[in-house]
Design a protein around this motif. Structure first.
Motif, PDB file in Angstrom:
ATOM      1  N   ALA A   7      51.565 -49.318  55.576  1.00 45.56           N
ATOM      2  CA  ALA A   7      52.146 -49.246  54.240  1.00 45.56           C
ATOM      3  C   ALA A   7      52.223 -50.632  53.626  1.00 45.56           C
ATOM      4  CB  ALA A   7      53.530 -48.611  54.308  1.00 45.56           C
ATOM      5  N   GLU A   8      52.057 -51.670  54.434  1.00 48.21           N
ATOM      6  CA  GLU A   8      52.103 -53.033  53.930  1.00 48.21           C
ATOM      7  C   GLU A   8      50.823 -53.431  53.210  1.00 48.21           C
ATOM      8  OE1 GLU A   8      52.937 -55.578  57.199  1.00 48.21           O
ATOM      9  OE2 GLU A   8      54.712 -54.475  57.777  1.00 48.21           O
ATOM     10  N   THR A   9      49.757 -52.672  53.349  1.00 50.13           N
ATOM     11  CA  THR A   9      48.468 -53.041  52.798  1.00 50.13           C
ATOM     12  C   THR A   9      47.989 -51.971  51.832  1.00 50.13           C
ATOM     13  OG1 THR A   9      48.007 -54.018  54.946  1.00 50.13           O
ATOM     14  CG2 THR A   9      46.160 -53.856  53.435  1.00 50.13           C
ATOM     15  N   PRO A  10      48.462 -51.959  50.583  1.00 50.44           N
ATOM     16  CA  PRO A  10      48.023 -50.949  49.631  1.00 50.44           C
ATOM     17  C   PRO A  10      46.530 -51.098  49.350  1.00 50.44           C
ATOM     18  CG  PRO A  10      49.907 -52.196  48.772  1.00 50.44           C
ATOM     19  CD  PRO A  10      49.470 -52.849  50.027  1.00 50.44           C
ATOM     20  N   LYS A  11      45.834 -49.980  49.259  1.00 42.20           N
ATOM     21  CA  LYS A  11      44.393 -50.007  49.060  1.00 42.20           C
ATOM     22  C   LYS A  11      43.973 -49.454  47.704  1.00 42.20           C
ATOM     23  CE  LYS A  11      43.535 -51.922  52.846  1.00 42.20           C
ATOM     24  NZ  LYS A  11      43.260 -53.324  52.802  1.00 42.20           N
ATOM     25  N   ASN A  12      44.898 -48.994  46.884  1.00 47.35           N
ATOM     26  CA  ASN A  12      44.554 -48.524  45.553  1.00 47.35           C
ATOM     27  C   ASN A  12      45.787 -48.608  44.667  1.00 47.35           C
ATOM     28  OD1 ASN A  12      46.138 -46.242  46.059  1.00 47.35           O
ATOM     29  ND2 ASN A  12      44.408 -45.165  46.974  1.00 47.35           N
ATOM     30  N   ASP A  13      45.645 -48.285  43.391  1.00 45.43           N
ATOM     31  CA  ASP A  13      46.749 -48.408  42.448  1.00 45.43           C
ATOM     32  C   ASP A  13      47.952 -47.581  42.854  1.00 45.43           C
ATOM     33  OD1 ASP A  13      45.272 -50.145  40.928  1.00 45.43           O
ATOM     34  OD2 ASP A  13      44.526 -48.582  39.576  1.00 45.43           O
ATOM     35  N   ALA A  14      47.705 -46.350  43.331  1.00 44.35           N
ATOM     36  CA  ALA A  14      48.817 -45.488  43.723  1.00 44.35           C
ATOM     37  C   ALA A  14      49.585 -46.104  44.888  1.00 44.35           C
ATOM     38  CB  ALA A  14      48.319 -44.094  44.098  1.00 44.35           C
ATOM     39  N   ALA A  15      48.855 -46.675  45.838  1.00 36.14           N
ATOM     40  CA  ALA A  15      49.512 -47.299  46.984  1.00 36.14           C
ATOM     41  C   ALA A  15      50.263 -48.549  46.551  1.00 36.14           C
ATOM     42  CB  ALA A  15      48.489 -47.640  48.061  1.00 36.14           C
ATOM     43  N   ALA A  25      57.875 -49.716  58.843  1.00 36.54           N
ATOM     44  CA  ALA A  25      56.564 -50.220  58.430  1.00 36.54           C
ATOM     45  C   ALA A  25      56.486 -51.724  58.622  1.00 36.54           C
ATOM     46  CB  ALA A  25      56.283 -49.850  56.981  1.00 36.54           C
ATOM     47  N   SER A  26      57.544 -52.430  58.323  1.00 32.70           N
ATOM     48  CA  SER A  26      57.506 -53.881  58.448  1.00 32.70           C
ATOM     49  C   SER A  26      57.594 -54.331  59.901  1.00 32.70           C
ATOM     50  CB  SER A  26      58.622 -54.511  57.614  1.00 32.70           C
ATOM     51  OG  SER A  26      59.885 -54.063  58.064  1.00 32.70           O
ATOM     52  N   SER A  27      57.916 -53.406  60.796  1.00 34.80           N
ATOM     53  CA  SER A  27      57.979 -53.755  62.211  1.00 34.80           C
ATOM     54  C   SER A  27      56.605 -53.708  62.874  1.00 34.80           C
ATOM     55  CB  SER A  27      58.939 -52.813  62.942  1.00 34.80           C
ATOM     56  OG  SER A  27      58.366 -51.520  63.019  1.00 34.80           O
ATOM     57  N   GLY A  28      55.555 -53.417  62.110  1.00 33.97           N
ATOM     58  CA  GLY A  28      54.212 -53.378  62.665  1.00 33.97           C
ATOM     59  C   GLY A  28      53.745 -51.985  63.027  1.00 33.97           C
ATOM     60  N   LYS A  29      54.609 -51.001  62.865  1.00 31.00           N
ATOM     61  CA  LYS A  29      54.203 -49.630  63.158  1.00 31.00           C
ATOM     62  C   LYS A  29      53.365 -49.098  62.008  1.00 31.00           C
ATOM     63  CE  LYS A  29      58.143 -48.318  65.983  1.00 31.00           C
ATOM     64  NZ  LYS A  29      59.220 -47.347  66.134  1.00 31.00           N
ATOM     65  N   PHE A  30      52.468 -48.177  62.315  1.00 33.50           N
ATOM     66  CA  PHE A  30      51.645 -47.543  61.302  1.00 33.50           C
ATOM     67  C   PHE A  30      52.273 -46.226  60.894  1.00 33.50           C
ATOM     68  CE2 PHE A  30      48.604 -50.459  63.063  1.00 33.50           C
ATOM     69  CZ  PHE A  30      47.872 -50.854  61.951  1.00 33.50           C
ATOM     70  N   LYS A  31      52.189 -45.929  59.633  1.00 34.54           N
ATOM     71  CA  LYS A  31      52.685 -44.658  59.118  1.00 34.54           C
ATOM     72  C   LYS A  31      51.591 -43.608  59.258  1.00 34.54           C
ATOM     73  CE  LYS A  31      56.669 -45.848  57.289  1.00 34.54           C
ATOM     74  NZ  LYS A  31      57.894 -45.187  57.588  1.00 34.54           N
ATOM     75  N   LEU A  32      52.016 -42.367  59.363  1.00 38.63           N
ATOM     76  CA  LEU A  32      51.071 -41.257  59.421  1.00 38.63           C
ATOM     77  C   LEU A  32      50.690 -40.792  58.025  1.00 38.63           C
ATOM     78  CD1 LEU A  32      52.578 -39.199  62.368  1.00 38.63           C
ATOM     79  CD2 LEU A  32      50.658 -40.793  62.415  1.00 38.63           C
ATOM     80  N   TYR A  33      51.217 -41.431  57.030  1.00 38.27           N
ATOM     81  CA  TYR A  33      50.926 -41.087  55.642  1.00 38.27           C
ATOM     82  C   TYR A  33      50.824 -42.385  54.849  1.00 38.27           C
ATOM     83  CZ  TYR A  33      55.930 -41.880  55.644  1.00 38.27           C
ATOM     84  OH  TYR A  33      57.152 -42.432  55.815  1.00 38.27           O
ATOM     85  N   THR A  34      50.233 -42.310  53.668  1.00 39.46           N
ATOM     86  CA  THR A  34      49.987 -43.521  52.892  1.00 39.46           C
ATOM     87  C   THR A  34      50.779 -43.591  51.603  1.00 39.46           C
ATOM     88  OG1 THR A  34      48.143 -42.506  51.737  1.00 39.46           O
ATOM     89  CG2 THR A  34      47.639 -43.713  53.780  1.00 39.46           C
TER      90      THR A  34
END
Length: 147
Positions: A7-15, A25-34
């Motif tokens: 979630a720390e790396t948005p890849k489009n306008d919506a993100a 998210a900031s702890s380095g874990k990946f989310k299962l959704y964007t």
């Protein structure tokens, strides 16, 4: 199917307009959704966005389904309790190589956005193909001739 990215790396306008990252998210874990919803596209390993109806996603689905079929075959082979376990070992190896195939499919080599390290990471050794062909030949020898 959603993308798996931080979630720390948005890849489009919506993100980019999504809520700020949570502590998880900031702890380095990946989310299962964007938090981008289904915009009709998804990312490849090189972070190139493609429409979800792109042939590469069809190929990825086919490779995944084949891996499931091999897993089912492993279940039946386990139940048959082969004495030396050779079939189980080979089926496990095939499943593992199918994951490698999926990685290679998800990394278009012709794309300028594919970094050299990613290309190296998804290289598929010729010995994998040779080994599989050898196994096919072995099993083919045990089968009666086709008529």
């Amino acid at each position: 199917a959603g993308d798996i990215m931080s979630a720390e790396t948005p890849k489009n306008d919506a993100a980019a307009s999504a809520d700020p990252p949570t502590d998880a998210a900031s702890s380095g874990k990946f989310k299962l959704y964007t938090k981008t919803g289904d915009l009709g596209s998804s990312c490849l390993f090189n972070m190139e966005r493609r429409d979800k109806d792109d042939e590469v996603f069809e190929a990825l689905g086919d490779v995944d389904e084949l891996g499931v079929c091999v897993g089912i075959a492993r279940t039946f082979a386990t139940e048959a309790a082969e004495p030396d376990g050779e079939m189980l070992t080979r089926l496990l190896e095939i499943q593992s190589r199918l994951l490698d195939v999926g990685s290679a499919v998800a990394t278009p080599l012709q794309s300028s956005s594919t970094a050299d390290w990613k290309v190296k990471r998804v290289e598929f050794a010729e010995e994998n193909i040779t080994r599989l062909e050898g196994w096919i030949d072995e099993y083919d020898e045990e089968l009666p001739p086709l008529t």
